[in-house]
Scaffold this motif. Structure first.
Motif, PDB file in Angstrom:
ATOM      1  N   CYS A 194       1.620   0.261   9.517  1.00 53.43           N
ATOM      2  CA  CYS A 194       0.701  -0.268   8.509  1.00 53.43           C
ATOM      3  C   CYS A 194      -0.345   0.815   8.317  1.00 53.43           C
ATOM      4  O   CYS A 194      -1.216   0.998   9.169  1.00 53.43           O
ATOM      5  CB  CYS A 194       0.060  -1.555   8.990  1.00 53.43           C
ATOM      6  SG  CYS A 194      -1.370  -2.065   8.009  1.00 53.43           S
ATOM      7  N   VAL A 195      -0.238   1.523   7.208  1.00 57.57           N
ATOM      8  CA  VAL A 195      -1.109   2.694   7.031  1.00 57.57           C
ATOM      9  C   VAL A 195      -2.553   2.307   6.754  1.00 57.57           C
ATOM     10  O   VAL A 195      -3.468   3.103   6.931  1.00 57.57           O
ATOM     11  CB  VAL A 195      -0.580   3.620   5.902  1.00 57.57           C
ATOM     12  CG1 VAL A 195       0.757   4.233   6.288  1.00 57.57           C
ATOM     13  CG2 VAL A 195      -0.453   2.857   4.576  1.00 57.57           C
ATOM     14  N   CYS A 231       0.853  -1.189   0.000  1.00 60.59           N
ATOM     15  CA  CYS A 231       0.000   0.000   0.000  1.00 60.59           C
ATOM     16  C   CYS A 231       0.888   1.239   0.000  1.00 60.59           C
ATOM     17  O   CYS A 231       1.984   1.235   0.566  1.00 60.59           O
ATOM     18  CB  CYS A 231      -0.879   0.062   1.244  1.00 60.59           C
ATOM     19  SG  CYS A 231      -1.854  -1.409   1.536  1.00 60.59           S
ATOM     20  N   CYS A 277       3.225   2.454   3.028  1.00 61.80           N
ATOM     21  CA  CYS A 277       3.545   1.346   3.937  1.00 61.80           C
ATOM     22  C   CYS A 277       5.011   1.404   4.379  1.00 61.80           C
ATOM     23  O   CYS A 277       5.899   1.691   3.578  1.00 61.80           O
ATOM     24  CB  CYS A 277       3.273   0.014   3.251  1.00 61.80           C
ATOM     25  SG  CYS A 277       3.818  -1.397   4.233  1.00 61.80           S
ATOM     26  N   CYS A 309       2.414  -9.423   5.165  1.00 64.00           N
ATOM     27  CA  CYS A 309       2.782  -8.416   4.156  1.00 64.00           C
ATOM     28  C   CYS A 309       4.302  -8.367   3.970  1.00 64.00           C
ATOM     29  O   CYS A 309       4.801  -8.168   2.873  1.00 64.00           O
ATOM     30  CB  CYS A 309       2.250  -7.048   4.550  1.00 64.00           C
ATOM     31  SG  CYS A 309       0.465  -6.934   4.348  1.00 64.00           S
TER      32      CYS A 309
HETATM   33  S1  SF4 Z   1       1.441  -3.732   6.143  1.00 61.18           S
HETATM   34 FE1  SF4 Z   1      -0.415  -2.540   5.962  1.00 61.18          FE
HETATM   35  S2  SF4 Z   1       0.172  -0.848   4.704  1.00 61.18           S
HETATM   36 FE2  SF4 Z   1       1.740  -2.349   4.447  1.00 61.18          FE
HETATM   37  S3  SF4 Z   1       1.114  -3.490   2.660  1.00 61.18           S
HETATM   38 FE3  SF4 Z   1       0.316  -4.554   4.437  1.00 61.18          FE
HETATM   39  S4  SF4 Z   1      -1.747  -3.751   4.665  1.00 61.18           S
HETATM   40 FE4  SF4 Z   1      -0.639  -2.347   3.320  1.00 61.18          FE
END
Ligand code: SF4
Ligand SMILES: Cc1ncc(C[n+]2csc(CCOP(=O)(O)OP(=O)(O)O)c2C)c(N)n1
Lengths: 286, 585
Positions: A198-199, A15, A18, A49
């Motif tokens: 994590c935005v 995202c 991030c 992620c």
């Molecule tokens: S950690 Fe949060 S901001 Fe980063 S990619 Fe995953 S969902 Fe998106």
């Protein structure tokens, strides 16, 4: 001389905003500084992620199971200690489902570097509370607030015999790449926890929040990272979170203890059947 | 010259007591002496999972011919407690000899046992009275057994010296030998020389004496296994304990991990890096390994898993035998992926199959499971020396650096006609790729496109077909035109063979199909066997008939089969099989 692009495979798709983007950048920067062939790098990731990291980084990569990055990375390193091995996990990956491996890897002190991307949430599964979420944290899995204490990874690492313990922040990529580089140079298990917003799912622990709630040990000339008691004290203070190199010590690595000096890596062993030698061993079954 | 006893060719000795009585020690020494007299040996351990205070027994069977399991009867029985007698006396052979340590031992009811001769034998009292310590009762028992079985005392004395001289000194050896002679003298008073047993000694005899677990460990070393990671569990730990001694001498490594999840995942990391790697476990550990098992299938990493089955489910009966993990490894883990499941029936096959397992794993780049059992996993057997000149190491499509550098566009998961792709190792130039637990493309990078998914799934599963001609085929034993067909896998090998002999004496002709690969299932060979049998019996150590269910799903023609099941946590005795077949006809 290696360049940034030598380690850049494709454009990441996290995202926008991030924190993992700056970890990716810091990792490439550290790799350039270490000037190592991408073929000599093995990056093992868990599920989350953060697990996308080795999809974008040009090296040998292993996207393991949720929580199991460390045992895989250990198997790689022990079979071929000439490789540079890096494990990457999320806070759920490292501190929840994979916690057993975390503690025992620290105890073993295998020469690998371990990044724990701490966004204080389960991001890939759409925003559940994680072991590093603070008490009262409201998420889809704890709509009435988390009822558990949060887990302090570096403190646990210190208690478990960690020989290199650091904490970085996605908001400070320069320090982060230095820490990664130091960690990779360290002989032994190097833990680098990275506070990484994590935005999308975590609206509490934002860049601003982390900036407000952290301070930098690297700027403290009085701080001695070789002093275990001092490190313990810093990690025990509840109010603000220390960043930088928290603790480092010289300790024998697992490889030092289990392999003979100058021994060839296991993978280079000649496997041809040594019949006379095995015959002799077989005689013992009598 | 002393009179000889009854000449026989096959004998079973049971030693029983409570855990802590030294049953294992006594039994192992006896087995060793008997082995050194030139006989074939098969031992059977029936131990509790507690260290102390529960009944335990150990059977040593010796024969002039090769044997692979327990006999129906016990010929000589020595018990350190009375309860054991009540439990096992029904098994006593006609005119068998029974010695029991117990003042208050009263035969429950004469009809209960065929044993005509039983004797009170105050082992404990003799030990304490003469040597001041109860522990000497084991030596006294050995002395008595040596006399009753007409064994060579020098062999026994030598074994005792080997065991104690270095560790405990001359005085201990002397006292132990004294105790042996006391046992012998006491036995002389109750059993006349002609009431004893005698087996012919054989001089031309060169046999190994080892357990299936040890044969696997030795075979793995010979096969080039250099990385082993595991978590302690009965009855598989013997594999590890043997490798822990020898792997470091071969520049290899044994790691004791924090759990089975770590063990399997470390093995995955090691194999991916190029080491021949293995783990061993049993029931509960296997359950924890299921997720990593699937990863090996998905990422096409060659690994070997040894599962020494114990009685399940859950913690079950950790030290007892069963064949109830077939489903676990044939069907286990989520999703579809290729795996090869091998089932050795003997200690010799343990050695042979583990070597095949490593080769199959690398040739077809998939997990290979060696499914064994506590029965011969921990039971000691005499075995012909292994032919090391036959050991071959085949590494399949593993590339070396020269070959790899010549490849224009290396794809780790390239689509190939046989489904197996070339393999590069980390550190190699021109071989960069990704290993993914997610579905992936030919380079290993995540790909969720349905068309790619279909092709990748087919590529992986195709390997089973490619492997089919390379697998260990089922083996037919007995007369091929016999009307009764018996099918089994693993440790039922011995009892089934002996049941066939028993049936023959009753005029029933039977043959036996030994399943040696359980997956991929050798349907054609099984179909042929069934077609040539009037009636088929499937013999298994489990409740639900796991092999039978698998067979029915894999054999196309309808057939008439009956299950012979044993889920008592004990290995089959031959007569359990032969009488059930007789009754069913
Ligand atoms: S950690 Fe949060 S901001 Fe980063 S990619 Fe995953 S969902 Fe998106
Ligand atoms: C055994 C297992 N249980 C659950 C999951 C589902 N799952 C995938 S990622 C994840 C949590 C990820 O959180 P974290 O490790 O913090 O990584 P992030 O996504 O935040 O980077 C979970 C529970 C899984 N993949 N495997």
């Amino acid at each position: 001389m290696r360049k940034n692009k030598d380690y850049h495979l494709t454009e990441p798709t996290w995202c926008k905003g991030c924190g993992i983007y700056s970890i990716f950048a810091a990792l490439k920067k550290a790799a350039v500084a270490l000037n190592q062939d991408p073929e000599q790098f093995v990056i093992v990731t868990g599920i989350g992620c953060h697990g996308r990291l080795n999809n974008y980084f040009r090296s040998y990569g292993f996207h393991a199971l949720h929580g199991r990055a460390l045992p895989v990375a250990s198997g790689v390193k022990l079979s071929n200690p000439s490789l540079s091995v890096l494990g990457i996990s999320g806070d759920g990956d490292a501190y929840s489902i994979g916690l057993g491996h975390f503690i025992h890897s620290l105890r073993r002190n295998i020469n690998i570097t371990y990044l724990v991307v701490d966004n204080r949430i389960y991001a890939l599964t759409q925003g559940q509370t994680s072991p590093t979420s603070e008490p009262g944290f409201v998420s889809v899995s704890t709509p009435y607030g988390s009822k558990e204490l949060s887990l302090n990874g570096p403190k646990l690492a210190l208690a478990s015999g960690g020989s290199f313990i650091a904490r970085g922040f996605s908001g400070n990529p320069t320090q982060l790449s230095t820490l990664i580089e130091k960690g990779m140079k360290h002989r032994g298990f190097a833990l680098i926890e990275v506070l990484s917003p994590c935005v999308t799912h975590n609206k509490v622990n934002t860049y601003q929040w982390f900036k407000k709630n952290t301070y930098n040990l690297d700027n403290d000339s009085d701080y001695n990272a070789r002093d275990k008691m001092k490190a313990w004290k810093k990690l025990s203070k509840e109010k603000k979170i220390p960043l930088g190199l928290i603790y480092v010590e010289k300790r024998q690595t697992y490889e030092d203890v289990v392999f003979q000096k100058e021994a060839e890596p296991i993978v280079f062993n000649d496997l041809r059947v040594d019949v006379p030698r095995l015959e002799k061993i077989m005689e013992k079954f009598k | 010259m002393q009179k000889k006893g009854k000449m026989i060719t096959d004998i079973s000795v049971m030693i029983a007591g409570m855990a802590g009585d030294g049953v294992l020690f006594t039994g192992n020494v006896l087995a060793k002496i008997m082995k050194r007299q030139g006989w074939e040996i098969s031992t059977y351990r029936d131990f509790p999972s507690n260290i102390r205070g529960e009944p335990t027994n150990y059977t040593i069977r010796a024969s002039l011919e090769k044997i692979y399991g327990r006999a129906d009867d016990i010929d000589v029985f020595i018990a350190f407690d009375c309860d054991s007698i009540f439990k096992h006396s029904e098994r006593m052979a006609e005119r068998g000899i029974l010695l029991c340590d117990g003042e208050d031992f009263v035969w429950p009811s004469p009809s209960k046992s065929k044993a005509r001769t039983y004797h009170k034998f105050p082992l404990r009292k003799l030990a304490i009275g003469n040597f001041g310590k109860e522990i000497f009762k084991n030596m006294i028992a050995l002395g008595a057994l040596c006399y009753i079985l007409d064994l060579n005392f020098y062999v026994l004395e030598r074994i005792i010296s080997e065991a104690f001289l270095k560790r405990k000194g001359k005085e201990v050896v002397r006292k132990n030998i004294q105790a042996i002679h006391l046992g012998c003298d006491q036995a002389k008073e109750i059993v006349a020389p002609e009431g004893r047993y005698s087996l012919k000694r054989r001089e031309d005899y060169d046999r190994l004496f080892l357990s299936g677990d040890e044969a696997i460990a030795f075979g793995a070393l010979a096969a080039g296994c250099r990385f082993f990671a595991a978590y302690p569990i009965c009855p598989a730990s013997e594999i590890w304990q043997w490798l822990a001694v020898y792997l470091p001498q071969f520049n290899g490594l044994v790691v004791q991990t924090e759990d089975e999840l770590a063990a399997l995942n470390m093995v995955l990391g090691a194999s991916y890096t190029g080491a021949r790697a293995m783990t061993s476990t049993s029931g509960p550990g296997g359950s924890l390994m299921m997720e990593g098992f699937g990863l090996a299938g998905m990422a096409e990493i060659p690994i070997v898993i040894v599962n020494v089955q114990r009685a399940g489910p859950s913690t079950g009966m950790p030290t007892k035998t069963e064949q109830s993990d077939l489903n676990q490894w044939v069907y286990g883990s989520h999703g579809d992926f290729p795996r090869i499941v091998l089932s050795p029936g003997t200690v010799e096959e343990c050695f042979e199959f583990i070597i095949r397992a490593f080769n199959l794993a690398e040739k077809y780049q998939c997990p290979v499971i060696l499914l064994t059992e506590q029965d011969y996993g921990q039971g000691l057997r005499s075995a012909k020396k292994f032919d090391l000149s036959k050991v071959e190491i085949e590494r399949g499509k593993l590339l070396n650096q020269e070959e790899l550098i010549k490849i224009k566009d290396f794809k780790r998961y390239e689509f190939t006609p046989e489904g197996v792709s070339p393999r590069a190792l980390p550190g190699m130039k021109n071989g960069l790729h990704m290993v993914e637990s997610n579905e992936h493309d030919e380079r290993g990078y995540r790909d969720e496109n349905p068309e790619n998914r279909i092709r990748m799934m087919q590529k992986r599963m195709k390997k089973l077909k490619s492997a089919s001609k390379d697998l260990i085929a089922p083996k037919i034993w007995g007369k091929r035109d016999a009307e009764i067909g018996i099918i089994g896998f693993g440790s039922t090998f011995g009892p089934i063979q002996e049941a066939i002999v028993q049936l023959e004496k009753k005029g029933i002709r039977a043959k036996y199909l030994q399943m040696r690969t359980l997956w991929p299932f050798p349907s054609k060979k099984v179909e042929e066997f069934i077609a040539k049998s009037k009636k088929t019996f499937i013999v298994e150590n489990n409740f639900s008939g796991q092999l039978s269910l698998l067979l029915k799903s894999q054999v196309r023609t309808p057939f008439d089969a009956r299950n012979i099941l044993n889920y008592s946590s004990q290995a089959f005795r031959p007569s359990e099989i032969s009488t059930q077949i007789q009754r069913a006809l």
